[in-house]
Design an enzyme around this catalytic site. Structure first.
Site, PDB file in Angstrom:
ATOM      1  N   LYS A 198       0.868  -1.194   0.000  1.00  0.00           N
ATOM      2  CA  LYS A 198       0.000   0.000   0.000  1.00  0.00           C
ATOM      3  C   LYS A 198       0.894   1.230   0.000  1.00  0.00           C
ATOM      4  O   LYS A 198       1.778   1.363   0.860  1.00  0.00           O
ATOM      5  CB  LYS A 198      -0.879   0.002   1.250  1.00  0.00           C
ATOM      6  CG  LYS A 198      -1.483   1.382   1.548  1.00  0.00           C
ATOM      7  CD  LYS A 198      -2.565   1.324   2.592  1.00  0.00           C
ATOM      8  CE  LYS A 198      -2.929   2.718   3.089  1.00  0.00           C
ATOM      9  NZ  LYS A 198      -4.109   2.712   3.957  1.00  0.00           N
ATOM     10  N   LYS A 200       1.125   5.222   0.504  1.00  0.00           N
ATOM     11  CA  LYS A 200       0.478   6.436   1.004  1.00  0.00           C
ATOM     12  C   LYS A 200       0.720   7.547   0.002  1.00  0.00           C
ATOM     13  O   LYS A 200       1.865   7.961  -0.233  1.00  0.00           O
ATOM     14  CB  LYS A 200       1.083   6.788   2.369  1.00  0.00           C
ATOM     15  CG  LYS A 200       0.637   8.093   2.979  1.00  0.00           C
ATOM     16  CD  LYS A 200      -0.859   8.228   3.128  1.00  0.00           C
ATOM     17  CE  LYS A 200      -1.483   7.134   3.951  1.00  0.00           C
ATOM     18  NZ  LYS A 200      -2.933   7.210   4.101  1.00  0.00           N
ATOM     19  N   ASP A 229      -3.376   5.304  -1.618  1.00  0.00           N
ATOM     20  CA  ASP A 229      -4.271   6.042  -0.717  1.00  0.00           C
ATOM     21  C   ASP A 229      -3.914   7.526  -0.704  1.00  0.00           C
ATOM     22  O   ASP A 229      -3.054   7.963   0.063  1.00  0.00           O
ATOM     23  CB  ASP A 229      -4.137   5.466   0.704  1.00  0.00           C
ATOM     24  CG  ASP A 229      -5.040   6.182   1.694  1.00  0.00           C
ATOM     25  OD1 ASP A 229      -5.855   7.020   1.272  1.00  0.00           O
ATOM     26  OD2 ASP A 229      -4.926   5.886   2.901  1.00  0.00           O
ATOM     27  N   ASN A 231      -5.647   9.877   0.443  1.00  0.00           N
ATOM     28  CA  ASN A 231      -6.323  10.527   1.579  1.00  0.00           C
ATOM     29  C   ASN A 231      -7.213  11.699   1.148  1.00  0.00           C
ATOM     30  O   ASN A 231      -7.208  12.770   1.775  1.00  0.00           O
ATOM     31  CB  ASN A 231      -5.328  10.971   2.663  1.00  0.00           C
ATOM     32  CG  ASN A 231      -4.983   9.838   3.612  1.00  0.00           C
ATOM     33  OD1 ASN A 231      -3.826   9.466   3.735  1.00  0.00           O
ATOM     34  ND2 ASN A 231      -5.987   9.260   4.254  1.00  0.00           N
ATOM     35  N   GLU A 254      -7.815   3.778  -2.423  1.00  0.00           N
ATOM     36  CA  GLU A 254      -8.366   4.147  -1.112  1.00  0.00           C
ATOM     37  C   GLU A 254      -8.585   5.654  -1.050  1.00  0.00           C
ATOM     38  O   GLU A 254      -7.652   6.430  -1.298  1.00  0.00           O
ATOM     39  CB  GLU A 254      -7.345   3.697  -0.062  1.00  0.00           C
ATOM     40  CG  GLU A 254      -7.860   3.680   1.347  1.00  0.00           C
ATOM     41  CD  GLU A 254      -6.820   3.043   2.272  1.00  0.00           C
ATOM     42  OE1 GLU A 254      -6.280   1.951   1.950  1.00  0.00           O
ATOM     43  OE2 GLU A 254      -6.535   3.638   3.326  1.00  0.00           O
ATOM     44  N   ASN A 277     -11.291   4.741   4.662  1.00  0.00           N
ATOM     45  CA  ASN A 277     -11.290   4.911   6.113  1.00  0.00           C
ATOM     46  C   ASN A 277     -11.590   6.375   6.426  1.00  0.00           C
ATOM     47  O   ASN A 277     -11.314   6.873   7.504  1.00  0.00           O
ATOM     48  CB  ASN A 277      -9.954   4.509   6.740  1.00  0.00           C
ATOM     49  CG  ASN A 277      -8.789   5.343   6.264  1.00  0.00           C
ATOM     50  OD1 ASN A 277      -8.169   5.024   5.256  1.00  0.00           O
ATOM     51  ND2 ASN A 277      -8.476   6.420   6.967  1.00  0.00           N
ATOM     52  N   ASP A 301     -11.548  -0.277  11.762  1.00  0.00           N
ATOM     53  CA  ASP A 301     -10.522   0.122  12.725  1.00  0.00           C
ATOM     54  C   ASP A 301     -11.196   0.123  14.086  1.00  0.00           C
ATOM     55  O   ASP A 301     -12.038   0.984  14.356  1.00  0.00           O
ATOM     56  CB  ASP A 301      -9.973   1.519  12.384  1.00  0.00           C
ATOM     57  CG  ASP A 301      -8.810   1.908  13.280  1.00  0.00           C
ATOM     58  OD1 ASP A 301      -8.799   1.472  14.453  1.00  0.00           O
ATOM     59  OD2 ASP A 301      -7.918   2.648  12.827  1.00  0.00           O
ATOM     60  N   HIS A 328      -7.608  -0.624   8.649  1.00  0.00           N
ATOM     61  CA  HIS A 328      -6.841   0.622   8.672  1.00  0.00           C
ATOM     62  C   HIS A 328      -5.877   0.625   9.856  1.00  0.00           C
ATOM     63  O   HIS A 328      -6.110  -0.060  10.854  1.00  0.00           O
ATOM     64  CB  HIS A 328      -7.851   1.765   8.806  1.00  0.00           C
ATOM     65  CG  HIS A 328      -7.290   3.087   9.175  1.00  0.00           C
ATOM     66  ND1 HIS A 328      -7.298   3.583  10.454  1.00  0.00           N
ATOM     67  CD2 HIS A 328      -6.701   4.034   8.413  1.00  0.00           C
ATOM     68  CE1 HIS A 328      -6.758   4.785  10.463  1.00  0.00           C
ATOM     69  NE2 HIS A 328      -6.384   5.087   9.238  1.00  0.00           N
ATOM     70  N   ASN A 330      -2.785   3.209  12.172  1.00  0.00           N
ATOM     71  CA  ASN A 330      -2.027   4.432  12.436  1.00  0.00           C
ATOM     72  C   ASN A 330      -0.787   4.006  13.218  1.00  0.00           C
ATOM     73  O   ASN A 330      -0.775   2.907  13.760  1.00  0.00           O
ATOM     74  CB  ASN A 330      -2.856   5.411  13.277  1.00  0.00           C
ATOM     75  CG  ASN A 330      -3.526   6.457  12.401  1.00  0.00           C
ATOM     76  OD1 ASN A 330      -2.883   7.063  11.552  1.00  0.00           O
ATOM     77  ND2 ASN A 330      -4.803   6.667  12.596  1.00  0.00           N
ATOM     78  N   HIS A 357       1.308   0.152  10.497  1.00  0.00           N
ATOM     79  CA  HIS A 357       2.466   1.043  10.498  1.00  0.00           C
ATOM     80  C   HIS A 357       3.628   0.411  11.276  1.00  0.00           C
ATOM     81  O   HIS A 357       4.681   1.036  11.412  1.00  0.00           O
ATOM     82  CB  HIS A 357       2.124   2.363  11.200  1.00  0.00           C
ATOM     83  CG  HIS A 357       1.258   3.315  10.419  1.00  0.00           C
ATOM     84  ND1 HIS A 357       0.004   3.017   9.984  1.00  0.00           N
ATOM     85  CD2 HIS A 357       1.485   4.607  10.035  1.00  0.00           C
ATOM     86  CE1 HIS A 357      -0.522   4.080   9.359  1.00  0.00           C
ATOM     87  NE2 HIS A 357       0.364   5.053   9.373  1.00  0.00           N
TER      88      HIS A 357
HETATM   89  O1  GKR Z   1       0.155   7.687   9.012  1.00  0.00           O
HETATM   90  O2  GKR Z   1       0.204   9.424   7.747  1.00  0.00           O
HETATM   91  C1  GKR Z   1      -0.329   8.413   8.136  1.00  0.00           C
HETATM   92  C2  GKR Z   1      -1.621   7.972   7.505  1.00  0.00           C
HETATM   93  O3  GKR Z   1      -2.006   8.902   6.535  1.00  0.00           O
HETATM   94  C3  GKR Z   1      -2.708   7.766   8.543  1.00  0.00           C
HETATM   95  O4  GKR Z   1      -2.825   8.906   9.346  1.00  0.00           O
HETATM   96  C4  GKR Z   1      -4.046   7.429   7.937  1.00  0.00           C
HETATM   97  O5  GKR Z   1      -5.033   7.519   8.925  1.00  0.00           O
HETATM   98  O6  GKR Z   1      -3.125   5.264   7.460  1.00  0.00           O
HETATM   99  C5  GKR Z   1      -4.203   6.047   7.425  1.00  0.00           C
HETATM  100  C6  GKR Z   1      -5.021   5.899   6.159  1.00  0.00           C
HETATM  101  O7  GKR Z   1      -5.071   4.815   5.645  1.00  0.00           O
HETATM  102  O8  GKR Z   1      -5.653   6.865   5.749  1.00  0.00           O
HETATM  103 MG    MG Z   2      -6.563   5.411   4.215  1.00  0.00          MG
END
Ligand code: GKR
Ligand code: MG
Length: 430
Positions: A198, A200, A229, A231, A254, A277, A301, A328, A330, A357
């Site tokens: 995955k 980010k 993802d 976000n 995502e 999420n 979660d 999900h 963190n 994580h």
């Molecule tokens: O750890 O920066 C991060 C992630 O962006 C996290 O805060 C997210 O809540 O992992 C998460 C996600 O899947 O959106």
């Molecule tokens: Mg996410």
């Protein structure tokens, strides 16, 4: 049995400078360790995301926890819900998610997991048995890739010997390019055996992230499941345009865009399963999700869906309405990881590799130190409760980190501004 004591201990764990749509991770991530202690001196533990508001919420429910029977979780839930009413403050603003907004679900979830650990220890059964028993012994996790700056965060993180393992070296190195991400993925998979990846996103212009996905596909082959993802910082148009480029290449996309309406538009236009999420994060959101068809997969979660039993209920609803279920995460330590694994072991339709994580952190609060992945999986054994005991010396040390580091909230925007002055979080960046 009665709960005689309730301990709430904030900790700060080293966290690398990981980039995401909200900015940059601080050198420490905040977590809270919750303990319920029974009148016959058995303790149960849980872990949840930290912050001053979380601590205050947990302290405010102390009187609803102490003196109660840990088996009577429904009554505790009812009282915690009544205590918070419809209050929804405490949002983690930069990402504008509702992750932290369901205060009752968050506080009860922490109490519930600790009570289940306590009950499991009292009756000599693992937590997954309290959820109906496991349907799998091994829970697969995915490699969670981040664009990042140099370093491993915190003081302890910087003390890691970068030559100790391939992964420690990768964790120290910058990975701001597709090649850097591929190298990071290879190191992470070599070290932990993960079989899905995955990325980010929401950090760089969409084409850079799409190219990174194709670089991963090239390096790992077409059969390795890939997820991206962003976000929710892509507009609907951007999500459709770049989503279309990735058709056939992703296991799921995502939160490409914000909100259930936007997600539903993307879901109609792009032939890739969408996961969330962010737009469907509580039971209250489910009618909208079903009405609009905002996503195909919900990332559970237990930290914000109201605990492990509520997450089992979510799984049933997902099955009823044809939603897939993933998980999900963190930044966290082993108590959360174990709770996630017990849940995933007990839920038949949690069929995707879970997020974690965990490789990004290096400290532990449990006896025996860091949990080990076996070929990308966590093996869920039969040890009572969550199968963890608190390492009190480490707990004290990480609590001291919390006191010293001075952080009281996660603020990725402020952290980013330290390296890019003037940087601002944008709800829709591209
Ligand atoms: O750890 O920066 C991060 C992630 O962006 C996290 O805060 C997210 O809540 O992992 C998460 C996600 O899947 O959106
Ligand atoms: Mg996410």
């Amino acid at each position: 049995m009665r709960i005689a004591d309730f301990h709430v201990t904030p900790i700060a764990i080293s966290d690398p400078p990981l980039l995401n749509a909200a900015g940059l991770h601080a050198p420490y991530a905040l977590r809270v360790i919750v303990e319920v202690v029974s009148d016959d001196n058995i303790y149960g533990v849980s872990e949840l995301p930290g912050g001053a508001d979380v601590l205050a919420d947990l302290e405010s429910v102390r009187h609803l926890v102490v003196g109660r029977d840990p088996f009577r979780l429904n009554a505790i839930a009812r009282d915690i819900e009544a205590h918070f009413g419809s209050a929804t403050s405490g949002d983690w603003q930069p990402m504008r998610t509702t992750i932290h907004s369901r205060r009752a679900a968050r506080a009860f979830g922490a109490v519930e997991v600790a009570c289940l650990d306590l009950i499991g220890k009292a009756v000599g059964r693992p937590v997954c048995d309290l959820l109906g028993g496991k349907v799998r012994d091994r829970v697969p996790f995915s490699a969670y890739l981040f664009y990042k700056y140099e370093g491993a965060g915190g003081e302890l993180g910087f003390a890691i010997d970068p030559k100790a393992t391939d992964w420690a070296a990768a964790r120290q190195a910058a990975a701001l390019t597709p090649d850097g991400i591929v190298a990071q993925a290879q190191a992470m998979c070599r070290e932990f055996g993960f079989k899905s990846l995955k990325l980010k996103g929401g950090v760089f212009a969409p084409q850079i992230e799409v190219d990174t996905i194709f670089a991963l596909r090239e390096a790992f082959g077409p059969h390795t499941p890939l997820r991206l993802d962003p976000n929710a910082v892509w507009s609907v148009e951007t999500a459709i345009r770049y989503g279309k480029q990735m058709e056939g290449a992703l296991e799921y996309l995502e939160d490409p865009t914000r909100g259930q309406e936007g997600m539903a538009q993307v879901a109609k236009a792009v032939n890739i399963p969408l996961a969330t999420n962010m737009c469907t994060t509580s039971f209250e959101d489910l009618p909208g999700s079903v009405r609009l068809g905002s996503e195909h997969i919900i990332l559970s979660d237990h930290h914000f869906w109201g605990g492990l039993r509520a997450s089992v209920e979510l799984a049933r609803i997902c099955r009823t309405f044809g939603r897939g279920l993933s998980m999900h995460s963190n930044s966290h330590v082993g108590i959360s990881l174990r709770a996630m694994a017990h849940l995933a072991a007990a839920v038949p339709n949690l069929t995707y590799a879970c997020d974690t994580h965990y490789p990004w952190q290096c400290e532990e609060v449990i006896v025996g130190g860091r949990l080990q992945f076996d070929d990308g999986d966590l093996v869920v054994g039969d040890a009572p409760g969550l199968g963890v005991e608190l390492d009190r010396a480490m707990l004290a040390r990480l609590h001291e980190n919390y006191v010293k580091c001075g952080l009281t909230e996660r603020d990725d925007e402020a952290e980013m501004q330290k390296v890019q002055p003037g940087w601002k979080f944008m709800e829709t960046r591209w």
